[in-house]
Write an enzyme that holds these catalytic residues in place. Structure first.
Site, PDB file in Angstrom:
ATOM      1  CE1 TYR A  16      -3.957  -2.084   0.242  1.00  0.00           C
ATOM      2  CE2 TYR A  16      -2.572  -3.389   1.690  1.00  0.00           C
ATOM      3  CZ  TYR A  16      -3.708  -3.261   0.917  1.00  0.00           C
ATOM      4  OH  TYR A  16      -4.579  -4.315   0.792  1.00  0.00           O
ATOM      5  CB  CYS A  17      -0.152   4.690  -0.845  1.00  0.00           C
ATOM      6  SG  CYS A  17       0.508   6.327  -1.162  1.00  0.00           S
ATOM      7  N   PRO A  18       2.873   4.347   0.630  1.00  0.00           N
ATOM      8  CG  PRO A  18       4.812   5.506   1.369  1.00  0.00           C
ATOM      9  CD  PRO A  18       3.557   4.770   1.866  1.00  0.00           C
ATOM     10  CG  ASP A  43      -2.388   1.410  -3.008  1.00  0.00           C
ATOM     11  OD1 ASP A  43      -3.561   1.847  -3.074  1.00  0.00           O
ATOM     12  OD2 ASP A  43      -1.508   1.947  -2.327  1.00  0.00           O
TER      13      ASP A  43
END
Length: 81
Positions: A16-18, A43
């Site tokens: 997931y981000c980042p 994501d």
């Protein structure tokens, strides 16, 4: 999915981000100008982040796709990156 002949594959599924873009940044540093990377991610934020990453750093987003909750990108390393 587009069947482009890629030089490298980066599997960022489940991250997931980042993290996907951070991994992408690190991997692009290892590529030679003109090489093609296939990034796979799950994501949804990569749909926004990857095109911006390419534009900002001078890489070419050759193609992208969505297939069964996987977001795929084909990115060619730019000469100025």
């Amino acid at each position: 999915m587009n069947k482009l002949n890629t030089d490298h594959i980066l599997d960022a599924r489940g991250l997931y981000c980042p993290e996907p873009v951070m991994l992408l940044h690190g991997r692009m540093d290892t590529l030679q100008t003109g090489e093609l990377l296939h990034l796979m991610a799950t994501d949804p934020s990569t749909q926004r982040d990857v095109p911006k990453f390419c534009t900002f750093l001078g890489h070419e987003l050759v193609d992208q796709y969505v297939e069964e909750l996987v977001f795929g990108y084909f990115i060619r390393k730019g000469p100025t990156a």
